[in-house]
Write a protein that holds these residues in place. Structure first.
Motif, PDB file in Angstrom:
ATOM      1  N   LEU A  36      39.624  45.445  45.823  1.00  0.00           N
ATOM      2  CA  LEU A  36      39.481  45.813  47.231  1.00  0.00           C
ATOM      3  C   LEU A  36      39.167  47.299  47.299  1.00  0.00           C
ATOM      4  O   LEU A  36      39.945  48.113  46.794  1.00  0.00           O
ATOM      5  CB  LEU A  36      40.802  45.586  47.960  1.00  0.00           C
ATOM      6  N   VAL A  37      38.080  47.661  47.930  1.00  0.00           N
ATOM      7  CA  VAL A  37      37.803  49.076  48.205  1.00  0.00           C
ATOM      8  C   VAL A  37      37.202  49.176  49.601  1.00  0.00           C
ATOM      9  O   VAL A  37      36.537  48.257  50.059  1.00  0.00           O
ATOM     10  CB  VAL A  37      36.814  49.726  47.200  1.00  0.00           C
ATOM     11  N   TYR A  38      37.456  50.294  50.266  1.00  0.00           N
ATOM     12  CA  TYR A  38      36.776  50.518  51.544  1.00  0.00           C
ATOM     13  C   TYR A  38      36.115  51.888  51.511  1.00  0.00           C
ATOM     14  O   TYR A  38      36.524  52.777  50.767  1.00  0.00           O
ATOM     15  CB  TYR A  38      37.731  50.384  52.738  1.00  0.00           C
ATOM     16  N   GLN A  39      35.054  52.005  52.303  1.00  0.00           N
ATOM     17  CA  GLN A  39      34.335  53.277  52.415  1.00  0.00           C
ATOM     18  C   GLN A  39      34.980  54.072  53.537  1.00  0.00           C
ATOM     19  O   GLN A  39      35.009  53.615  54.683  1.00  0.00           O
ATOM     20  CB  GLN A  39      32.866  52.977  52.734  1.00  0.00           C
ATOM     21  N   GLY A  40      35.528  55.246  53.215  1.00  0.00           N
ATOM     22  CA  GLY A  40      36.183  56.070  54.224  1.00  0.00           C
ATOM     23  C   GLY A  40      35.276  57.181  54.723  1.00  0.00           C
ATOM     24  O   GLY A  40      34.249  57.487  54.121  1.00  0.00           O
ATOM     25  N   LYS A  86      37.320  39.775  52.112  1.00  0.00           N
ATOM     26  CA  LYS A  86      38.377  40.687  51.665  1.00  0.00           C
ATOM     27  C   LYS A  86      38.825  41.625  52.784  1.00  0.00           C
ATOM     28  O   LYS A  86      39.770  42.386  52.621  1.00  0.00           O
ATOM     29  CB  LYS A  86      37.898  41.487  50.446  1.00  0.00           C
ATOM     30  N   GLN A  87      38.079  41.605  53.922  1.00  0.00           N
ATOM     31  CA  GLN A  87      38.452  42.356  55.134  1.00  0.00           C
ATOM     32  C   GLN A  87      38.284  43.872  55.039  1.00  0.00           C
ATOM     33  O   GLN A  87      38.746  44.587  55.918  1.00  0.00           O
ATOM     34  CB  GLN A  87      39.904  42.059  55.533  1.00  0.00           C
ATOM     35  N   PHE A  88      37.660  44.376  54.001  1.00  0.00           N
ATOM     36  CA  PHE A  88      37.551  45.830  53.835  1.00  0.00           C
ATOM     37  C   PHE A  88      36.138  46.348  54.130  1.00  0.00           C
ATOM     38  O   PHE A  88      35.843  47.509  53.870  1.00  0.00           O
ATOM     39  CB  PHE A  88      37.958  46.232  52.412  1.00  0.00           C
ATOM     40  N   GLY A  89      35.265  45.485  54.630  1.00  0.00           N
ATOM     41  CA  GLY A  89      33.904  45.929  54.958  1.00  0.00           C
ATOM     42  C   GLY A  89      32.886  45.423  53.960  1.00  0.00           C
ATOM     43  O   GLY A  89      33.200  44.652  53.055  1.00  0.00           O
ATOM     44  N   PHE A  90      31.640  45.908  54.109  1.00  0.00           N
ATOM     45  CA  PHE A  90      30.497  45.361  53.365  1.00  0.00           C
ATOM     46  C   PHE A  90      30.424  45.798  51.906  1.00  0.00           C
ATOM     47  O   PHE A  90      29.680  45.237  51.114  1.00  0.00           O
ATOM     48  CB  PHE A  90      29.190  45.825  54.034  1.00  0.00           C
ATOM     49  N   PHE A  91      31.104  46.816  51.576  1.00  0.00           N
ATOM     50  CA  PHE A  91      30.975  47.603  50.357  1.00  0.00           C
ATOM     51  C   PHE A  91      29.796  47.254  49.422  1.00  0.00           C
ATOM     52  O   PHE A  91      28.700  47.780  49.601  1.00  0.00           O
ATOM     53  CB  PHE A  91      32.302  47.721  49.610  1.00  0.00           C
ATOM     54  N   ARG A 143      38.462  60.704  64.904  1.00  0.00           N
ATOM     55  CA  ARG A 143      38.197  61.828  63.999  1.00  0.00           C
ATOM     56  C   ARG A 143      36.927  62.584  64.388  1.00  0.00           C
ATOM     57  O   ARG A 143      36.177  62.131  65.253  1.00  0.00           O
ATOM     58  CB  ARG A 143      38.152  61.387  62.531  1.00  0.00           C
ATOM     59  N   SER A 145      42.392  49.669  46.730  1.00  0.00           N
ATOM     60  CA  SER A 145      43.731  49.206  47.082  1.00  0.00           C
ATOM     61  C   SER A 145      44.203  48.430  45.861  1.00  0.00           C
ATOM     62  O   SER A 145      44.274  47.207  45.862  1.00  0.00           O
ATOM     63  CB  SER A 145      43.695  48.344  48.340  1.00  0.00           C
ATOM     64  N   VAL A 155      30.704  49.137  64.100  1.00  0.00           N
ATOM     65  CA  VAL A 155      30.105  50.131  63.203  1.00  0.00           C
ATOM     66  C   VAL A 155      30.725  49.963  61.830  1.00  0.00           C
ATOM     67  O   VAL A 155      31.883  49.563  61.707  1.00  0.00           O
ATOM     68  CB  VAL A 155      30.305  51.604  63.663  1.00  0.00           C
ATOM     69  N   GLN A 188      31.097  51.991  57.864  1.00  0.00           N
ATOM     70  CA  GLN A 188      30.891  53.219  57.105  1.00  0.00           C
ATOM     71  C   GLN A 188      30.076  52.868  55.872  1.00  0.00           C
ATOM     72  O   GLN A 188      30.510  52.047  55.055  1.00  0.00           O
ATOM     73  CB  GLN A 188      32.255  53.783  56.715  1.00  0.00           C
ATOM     74  N   GLY A 189      28.891  53.458  55.731  1.00  0.00           N
ATOM     75  CA  GLY A 189      28.035  53.157  54.592  1.00  0.00           C
ATOM     76  C   GLY A 189      28.126  54.236  53.525  1.00  0.00           C
ATOM     77  O   GLY A 189      28.632  55.332  53.766  1.00  0.00           O
ATOM     78  N   GLY A 218      35.300  46.527  58.631  1.00  0.00           N
ATOM     79  CA  GLY A 218      36.130  47.514  57.939  1.00  0.00           C
ATOM     80  C   GLY A 218      37.066  48.248  58.889  1.00  0.00           C
ATOM     81  O   GLY A 218      37.146  47.933  60.073  1.00  0.00           O
ATOM     82  N   PHE A 219      37.749  49.269  58.345  1.00  0.00           N
ATOM     83  CA  PHE A 219      38.849  49.926  59.058  1.00  0.00           C
ATOM     84  C   PHE A 219      38.407  50.887  60.156  1.00  0.00           C
ATOM     85  O   PHE A 219      39.204  51.290  60.981  1.00  0.00           O
ATOM     86  CB  PHE A 219      39.679  50.749  58.053  1.00  0.00           C
ATOM     87  N   PHE A 220      37.226  51.290  60.126  1.00  0.00           N
ATOM     88  CA  PHE A 220      36.639  52.411  60.843  1.00  0.00           C
ATOM     89  C   PHE A 220      37.599  53.308  61.649  1.00  0.00           C
ATOM     90  O   PHE A 220      38.153  54.252  61.093  1.00  0.00           O
ATOM     91  CB  PHE A 220      35.415  51.995  61.667  1.00  0.00           C
ATOM     92  N   VAL A 241      35.723  56.857  48.759  1.00  0.00           N
ATOM     93  CA  VAL A 241      35.882  55.421  48.599  1.00  0.00           C
ATOM     94  C   VAL A 241      37.321  55.179  48.166  1.00  0.00           C
ATOM     95  O   VAL A 241      37.780  55.762  47.182  1.00  0.00           O
ATOM     96  CB  VAL A 241      34.921  54.869  47.524  1.00  0.00           C
TER      97      VAL A 241
END
Lengths: 325, 325
Positions: free
Chosen positions: A111-115, B183-188, B252, A85, B112, B114-115, A186-188, A82
């Motif tokens: 702000l956080v994204y799941q990587g 926030k544009q970073f996904g569902f978190f 990836r 930012s 898609v 990332q969960g 998200g960024f996927f 995770v």
């Protein structure tokens, strides 16, 4: 205590304890076969690993030279990665670069994204680039590895859940971001595999530089042999790691071995330099009307390293080359 | 072959082979201690597990009654949980519900996200709700578990990377979505832990219903004891699992044990019912001007199950109750 994972052909590598000066290591497999296995029963493993680390410092444990090229990321695969930012200067600059608004809650809601976390890059592993048009960029960051962290953990409760600290190169494909973010999920695809430093340290190894969930030391990024940035990873981290953990834990729990990143280290003072090319391109655009610096191309190198007050490398060096993928 | 993971106090549970009719199981720990361990060396483990499954069917293996309440999710924690949104009827309805645009690339570029994958819910585990205002919803889905899948895998190459098929309840907190997506970073935080079916099946168990990366059977959702939906999981899956894999693999690679979801099953034909409450609320809004159905509250139950042409349950039953969290 400093820990690393050596490549041994297995998926999760072999856990070793590394000397404070990174010169040598000793095998820790009698305590836990892998770092994930140690984190899975940390209460039992940690004192044994610390005892072994003490013996290694004193020359009382079998030691071999530590070669970062033999090191995998401390967790070659992790159950979660995770990335926050938390440096708002970075958020403001990169959003300006893509003509995107900053969210109205920028200063109050992290702000956080799941990587992706199933395949992570070793610290000296090549970065494959399948398409030069994708706008490859590095992002130099500090990260922490969590122990089991329950839902509802507050910032005030967060400190003991941080078991280890390390560095990250959160590789990004800038040109793929706008299309991905336009889909709102998200960024996927714009975030390929991330790389981590050869060594992970317990917070006590960082002395007074580790304070209130921030690491108050500069992070040096070297691009194609030239130092391009040395911003402090501390004071301008608007949300501390404790704040980020509280945000993460709002609606779910985390397993031991979850990695949490700070986001790209960035200082408002421009003389501190950059931790990603996107920031330099934005500054160029502000100053000259358009970006001058291209994104990374095949053959480029990036190195990320942090030094203690005595000048010694704390986590070893992330050092990667871009190759055609 | 049908596999399950029984709770045994360990983090990753104990791998068992389940009879086709789900009546009994036999221990598989001599082959692999956990499903992740089996997936990590699938080439070697799969034929041994199949041989054991054959013996179990014939009554030639020690068998005990299979109780889904003793089952964990087939992977109690996974290295990645990537969820698609391949049923475009669902995307169109839920975006209408939150006055959001569908992306212009809706039909050509898969959605898609990332969960979180480090803590997953067991098939009969309570869903904790910490705040009734968060708009708790279920999402009934089909999912697959991948083997090691290299970067660049195309849709035409994807079939052999799908090792297992299962069902998911992708629990969602609807009221948290707008703030997170802004926030544009996904569902978190709007996606708490997901639950999976008691049993995972190899694709051959699904016979002719498994075709071209789609599972052509209806998925039944029962909410508070009433069947609310039985849409087909097949034809309206705009992007097949093969298409989704190609999208994932663009930038990836994925480790064995990655879980990939279809997104909420949804058919344009309204008599097929719903697989999440958000769709019903949107339809109510279209028909009457405002939603009538509240989101889930403490004490509510949801069950998700799929039956073969002979009426037998294929994956067992996800059956969860909402509790104050």
């Amino acid at each position: 205590m400093k820990l690393a994972t050596l490549k041994d052909g297995s998926r999760d590598g072999r856990l070793v304890v590394v000397r404070r000066d990174l010169s040598s290591y000793t095998d820790a497999k009698a305590i836990a076969p892998s770092l994930q296995a140690a984190l899975d029963r940390w209460t039992e493993a940690e004192p044994k690993l610390r005892e072994l680390a003490n013996r290694l410092e004193k020359g009382d444990a079998p030691a071999q030279p530590f070669d970062p090229k033999q090191a995998h990321s401390p967790l070659p695969r992790a159950y979660e990665w995770v990335d926050g930012s938390a440096f708002l200067n970075h958020v403001r600059l990169v959003r300006k670069a893509r003509n995107a608004e900053v969210p109205p809650t920028l200063e109050t809601d992290p702000l956080v994204y799941q990587g992706g976390s199933g395949v992570l890059l070793a610290p000296t592993e090549d970065i494959p680039l399948r398409n030069p048009e994708w706008g490859l960029d590095f992002e130099s960051e500090v990260a922490v590895i969590l122990g089991d962290t329950p839902v509802g953990t507050t910032a005030a409760q967060a400190a003991p859940f941080i078991k280890l600290v390390l560095l990250a190169n959160d590789v990004t494909l800038r040109s793929l971001i706008p299309t991905e973010l336009a889909k709102q999920f998200g960024f996927f695809t714009s975030k390929p595999a991330t790389a981590f430093s050869p060594v992970a340290c317990t917070p006590d190894e960082l002395g007074s530089a580790w304070k209130d969930g921030r690491l108050n030391l500069p992070l040096r990024t070297t691009y194609n042999g030239q130092v391009v940035g040395e911003p402090s990873a501390g004071p301008e981290m608007h949300f501390s790691f404790f704040d980020l953990i509280a945000h993460l834990a709002k609606t779910r729990s985390y397993t031991a071995g979850t990695i949490l990143g700070s986001g790209t280290i960035s200082n408002a003072e421009r003389s501190k330099g950059i931790s990603c090319l996107a920031e330099r391109r934005t500054i160029e655009t502000i100053e000259t009307g358009k970006p001058q610096t291209p994104f990374m191309k095949v053959g480029d190198t990036v190195a990320i390293e942090m030094f203690g007050p005595d000048g010694a490398s704390l986590f070893g060096r992330i050092e990667q080359r871009v190759v055609a993928g």
